[in-house]
Design a protein around this motif. Structure first.
Motif, PDB file in Angstrom:
ATOM      1  N   ARG A   1       0.816  -1.211   0.000  1.00  0.00           N
ATOM      2  CA  ARG A   1       0.000   0.000   0.000  1.00  0.00           C
ATOM      3  C   ARG A   1       0.852   1.264   0.000  1.00  0.00           C
ATOM      4  NH1 ARG A   1      -4.360   0.341   4.654  1.00  0.00           N
ATOM      5  NH2 ARG A   1      -4.901  -1.630   3.647  1.00  0.00           N
ATOM      6  N   TYR A   2       1.946   1.243   0.743  1.00  0.00           N
ATOM      7  CA  TYR A   2       2.780   2.443   0.879  1.00  0.00           C
ATOM      8  C   TYR A   2       4.129   2.273   0.198  1.00  0.00           C
ATOM      9  CZ  TYR A   2      -0.669   3.475   4.481  1.00  0.00           C
ATOM     10  OH  TYR A   2      -1.834   3.701   5.162  1.00  0.00           O
ATOM     11  N   PHE A   3       4.188   1.514  -0.885  1.00  0.00           N
ATOM     12  CA  PHE A   3       5.459   1.232  -1.542  1.00  0.00           C
ATOM     13  C   PHE A   3       6.084   2.500  -2.120  1.00  0.00           C
ATOM     14  CE2 PHE A   3       7.797   0.162  -5.441  1.00  0.00           C
ATOM     15  CZ  PHE A   3       8.799  -0.608  -4.901  1.00  0.00           C
ATOM     16  N   TYR A   4       5.286   3.324  -2.808  1.00  0.00           N
ATOM     17  CA  TYR A   4       5.828   4.528  -3.440  1.00  0.00           C
ATOM     18  C   TYR A   4       6.288   5.549  -2.392  1.00  0.00           C
ATOM     19  CZ  TYR A   4       3.899   2.623  -7.732  1.00  0.00           C
ATOM     20  OH  TYR A   4       3.629   1.812  -8.800  1.00  0.00           O
ATOM     21  N   PHE A   5       5.553   5.656  -1.296  1.00  0.00           N
ATOM     22  CA  PHE A   5       5.977   6.561  -0.227  1.00  0.00           C
ATOM     23  C   PHE A   5       7.279   6.067   0.410  1.00  0.00           C
ATOM     24  CE2 PHE A   5       1.344   7.003  -0.455  1.00  0.00           C
ATOM     25  CZ  PHE A   5       1.248   8.372  -0.638  1.00  0.00           C
ATOM     26  N   PHE A   6       7.415   4.751   0.522  1.00  0.00           N
ATOM     27  CA  PHE A   6       8.635   4.170   1.084  1.00  0.00           C
ATOM     28  C   PHE A   6       9.835   4.467   0.186  1.00  0.00           C
ATOM     29  CE2 PHE A   6      11.475   0.466   1.652  1.00  0.00           C
ATOM     30  CZ  PHE A   6      11.781   0.647   2.982  1.00  0.00           C
ATOM     31  N   GLN A   7       9.652   4.322  -1.117  1.00  0.00           N
ATOM     32  CA  GLN A   7      10.729   4.631  -2.056  1.00  0.00           C
ATOM     33  C   GLN A   7      11.050   6.123  -2.071  1.00  0.00           C
ATOM     34  OE1 GLN A   7      12.564   2.406  -3.719  1.00  0.00           O
ATOM     35  NE2 GLN A   7      11.419   0.794  -2.689  1.00  0.00           N
ATOM     36  N   ALA A   8      10.020   6.957  -1.968  1.00  0.00           N
ATOM     37  CA  ALA A   8      10.263   8.410  -1.925  1.00  0.00           C
ATOM     38  C   ALA A   8      11.048   8.796  -0.679  1.00  0.00           C
ATOM     39  CB  ALA A   8       8.932   9.163  -1.965  1.00  0.00           C
ATOM     40  N   ALA A   9      10.733   8.169   0.457  1.00  0.00           N
ATOM     41  CA  ALA A   9      11.497   8.443   1.680  1.00  0.00           C
ATOM     42  C   ALA A   9      12.946   8.012   1.527  1.00  0.00           C
ATOM     43  CB  ALA A   9      10.849   7.730   2.866  1.00  0.00           C
ATOM     44  N   GLY A  10      13.173   6.884   0.848  1.00  0.00           N
ATOM     45  CA  GLY A  10      14.539   6.437   0.592  1.00  0.00           C
ATOM     46  C   GLY A  10      15.307   7.412  -0.279  1.00  0.00           C
ATOM     47  N   MET A  11      14.660   7.958  -1.310  1.00  0.00           N
ATOM     48  CA  MET A  11      15.325   8.936  -2.168  1.00  0.00           C
ATOM     49  C   MET A  11      15.642  10.230  -1.403  1.00  0.00           C
ATOM     50  SD  MET A  11      15.835   7.505  -5.016  1.00  0.00           S
ATOM     51  CE  MET A  11      16.344   8.943  -5.941  1.00  0.00           C
ATOM     52  N   ILE A  12      14.745  10.639  -0.519  1.00  0.00           N
ATOM     53  CA  ILE A  12      14.996  11.843   0.280  1.00  0.00           C
ATOM     54  C   ILE A  12      16.193  11.638   1.197  1.00  0.00           C
ATOM     55  CG2 ILE A  12      14.046  13.312   2.097  1.00  0.00           C
ATOM     56  CD1 ILE A  12      11.304  12.913   0.801  1.00  0.00           C
ATOM     57  N   LEU A  13      16.257  10.473   1.832  1.00  0.00           N
ATOM     58  CA  LEU A  13      17.399  10.178   2.708  1.00  0.00           C
ATOM     59  C   LEU A  13      18.697  10.095   1.912  1.00  0.00           C
ATOM     60  CD1 LEU A  13      15.812   7.522   5.093  1.00  0.00           C
ATOM     61  CD2 LEU A  13      16.369   9.899   5.605  1.00  0.00           C
ATOM     62  N   LEU A  14      18.638   9.516   0.700  1.00  0.00           N
ATOM     63  CA  LEU A  14      19.834   9.452  -0.137  1.00  0.00           C
ATOM     64  C   LEU A  14      20.301  10.847  -0.539  1.00  0.00           C
ATOM     65  CD1 LEU A  14      21.871   7.771  -1.766  1.00  0.00           C
ATOM     66  CD2 LEU A  14      20.212   7.725  -3.640  1.00  0.00           C
ATOM     67  N   THR A  15      19.358  11.725  -0.883  1.00  0.00           N
ATOM     68  CA  THR A  15      19.710  13.097  -1.236  1.00  0.00           C
ATOM     69  C   THR A  15      20.329  13.826  -0.044  1.00  0.00           C
ATOM     70  OG1 THR A  15      17.849  13.123  -2.787  1.00  0.00           O
ATOM     71  CG2 THR A  15      18.814  15.247  -2.193  1.00  0.00           C
ATOM     72  N   ALA A  16      19.768  13.602   1.151  1.00  0.00           N
ATOM     73  CA  ALA A  16      20.327  14.241   2.346  1.00  0.00           C
ATOM     74  C   ALA A  16      21.737  13.732   2.636  1.00  0.00           C
ATOM     75  CB  ALA A  16      19.414  13.975   3.540  1.00  0.00           C
ATOM     76  N   MET A  17      21.976  12.440   2.422  1.00  0.00           N
ATOM     77  CA  MET A  17      23.303  11.890   2.660  1.00  0.00           C
ATOM     78  C   MET A  17      24.321  12.470   1.683  1.00  0.00           C
ATOM     79  SD  MET A  17      24.513   7.910   2.551  1.00  0.00           S
ATOM     80  CE  MET A  17      24.307   7.843   0.775  1.00  0.00           C
ATOM     81  N   ILE A  18      23.951  12.550   0.401  1.00  0.00           N
ATOM     82  CA  ILE A  18      24.857  13.115  -0.595  1.00  0.00           C
ATOM     83  C   ILE A  18      25.123  14.590  -0.299  1.00  0.00           C
ATOM     84  CG2 ILE A  18      25.117  13.667  -3.047  1.00  0.00           C
ATOM     85  CD1 ILE A  18      23.539  11.137  -3.675  1.00  0.00           C
ATOM     86  N   GLY A  19      24.086  15.322   0.105  1.00  0.00           N
ATOM     87  CA  GLY A  19      24.269  16.729   0.446  1.00  0.00           C
ATOM     88  C   GLY A  19      25.195  16.928   1.632  1.00  0.00           C
ATOM     89  N   ALA A  20      25.067  16.066   2.655  1.00  0.00           N
ATOM     90  CA  ALA A  20      25.961  16.170   3.817  1.00  0.00           C
ATOM     91  C   ALA A  20      27.406  15.880   3.431  1.00  0.00           C
ATOM     92  CB  ALA A  20      25.503  15.205   4.904  1.00  0.00           C
ATOM     93  N   ILE A  21      27.611  14.913   2.526  1.00  0.00           N
ATOM     94  CA  ILE A  21      28.969  14.596   2.084  1.00  0.00           C
ATOM     95  C   ILE A  21      29.562  15.754   1.291  1.00  0.00           C
ATOM     96  CG2 ILE A  21      30.328  13.062   0.609  1.00  0.00           C
ATOM     97  CD1 ILE A  21      28.413  10.826   1.371  1.00  0.00           C
ATOM     98  N   VAL A  22      28.755  16.352   0.408  1.00  0.00           N
ATOM     99  CA  VAL A  22      29.251  17.461  -0.413  1.00  0.00           C
ATOM    100  C   VAL A  22      29.583  18.676   0.448  1.00  0.00           C
ATOM    101  CG1 VAL A  22      28.591  19.102  -2.215  1.00  0.00           C
ATOM    102  CG2 VAL A  22      28.077  16.677  -2.495  1.00  0.00           C
ATOM    103  N   ILE A  23      28.744  18.940   1.456  1.00  0.00           N
ATOM    104  CA  ILE A  23      28.971  20.112   2.307  1.00  0.00           C
ATOM    105  C   ILE A  23      30.230  19.951   3.152  1.00  0.00           C
ATOM    106  CG2 ILE A  23      28.041  21.398   4.267  1.00  0.00           C
ATOM    107  CD1 ILE A  23      25.270  20.977   3.067  1.00  0.00           C
ATOM    108  N   THR A  24      30.425  18.754   3.692  1.00  0.00           N
ATOM    109  CA  THR A  24      31.559  18.540   4.591  1.00  0.00           C
ATOM    110  C   THR A  24      32.859  18.209   3.865  1.00  0.00           C
ATOM    111  OG1 THR A  24      30.917  16.209   4.818  1.00  0.00           O
ATOM    112  CG2 THR A  24      30.084  17.761   6.469  1.00  0.00           C
TER     113      THR A  24
END
Length: 199
Positions: A141-164
């Motif tokens: 039921r919530y597969f697309y929301f689960f994948q969207a949350a994963g993409m958001i976390l991946l973007t946040a991780m890449i952003g933290a790496i680029v900033i630091t």
């Protein structure tokens, strides 16, 4: 009776460790109290029968997030005395935000009521366990929301790496773009050497 005793033990330690997180002067001690709070919260989830949430708290938060906080605090050697210099200056704004958040929590809790059908709806149907029923709902039921949350976390991780990421002067680094875009003229130099002269 045993569940009530365990509830009071875990909840008392949880509240005490949560207060100690923000009251401890040493940031390493704060992270250790945070780990203790996570473990006590996992114990409360086990009492309620939510073993999946208890496992997530221990594996993800204690095993990854809290340990990461501990390593960052110990390795960066942050001057916390310097960071706390403007504490009194921003105290009124902080108290105002704390009052607004507290008022919102009181408003939500005072208007909250449990439906009699909520317990029956939350109970897994059939012979599925709590974890299996949660996974079935999460990946259907919530597969697309689960994948969207994963993409958001991946973007946040890449952003933290680029900033630091910091490039120090004088350190040789590999430039993939320069290597791939290298031409024959830039890489090879042909010289006409006269006979019996050498290089």
């Amino acid at each position: 009776m045993a569940e009530a005793v365990l509830f009071w033990i875990f909840s008392t330690i949880l509240v005490g460790s949560a207060i100690a997180v923000i009251m401890a002067r040493n940031p390493v001690h704060s992270v250790l109290f945070l780990i203790l709070a996570f473990v006590c919260a996992a114990g409360l989830f086990l009492i309620m029968g939510a073993e999946f949430l208890a496992m997530i708290l221990v594996v993800v938060y204690v095993g990854a997030v809290a340990v990461l906080f501990l390593f960052v605090v110990m390795m960066l050697d942050v001057d916390f005395a310097r960071m706390k210099q403007g504490f009194v200056e921003y105290l009124p704004q902080g108290l105002l935000i704390a009052f607004v958040v507290g008022a919102e929590l009181v408003y939500v809790v005072s208007g909250w009521s449990a439906s009699p059908k909520a317990a029956a709806a939350a109970t897994p149907s059939g012979t599925l366990s709590n974890t299996a029923a949660l996974g079935q709902v999460l990946y259907t039921r919530y597969f697309y929301f689960f994948q969207a949350a994963g993409m958001i976390l991946l973007t946040a991780m890449i952003g933290a790496i680029v900033i630091t990421l910091q490039h120090k002067a004088g350190v040789k680094r590999q430039d993939i773009g320069a290597q791939v875009g290298r031409t024959r003229e830039a890489a090879v130099e042909l010289r006409k050497v006269p006979s019996r002269v050498g290089l």
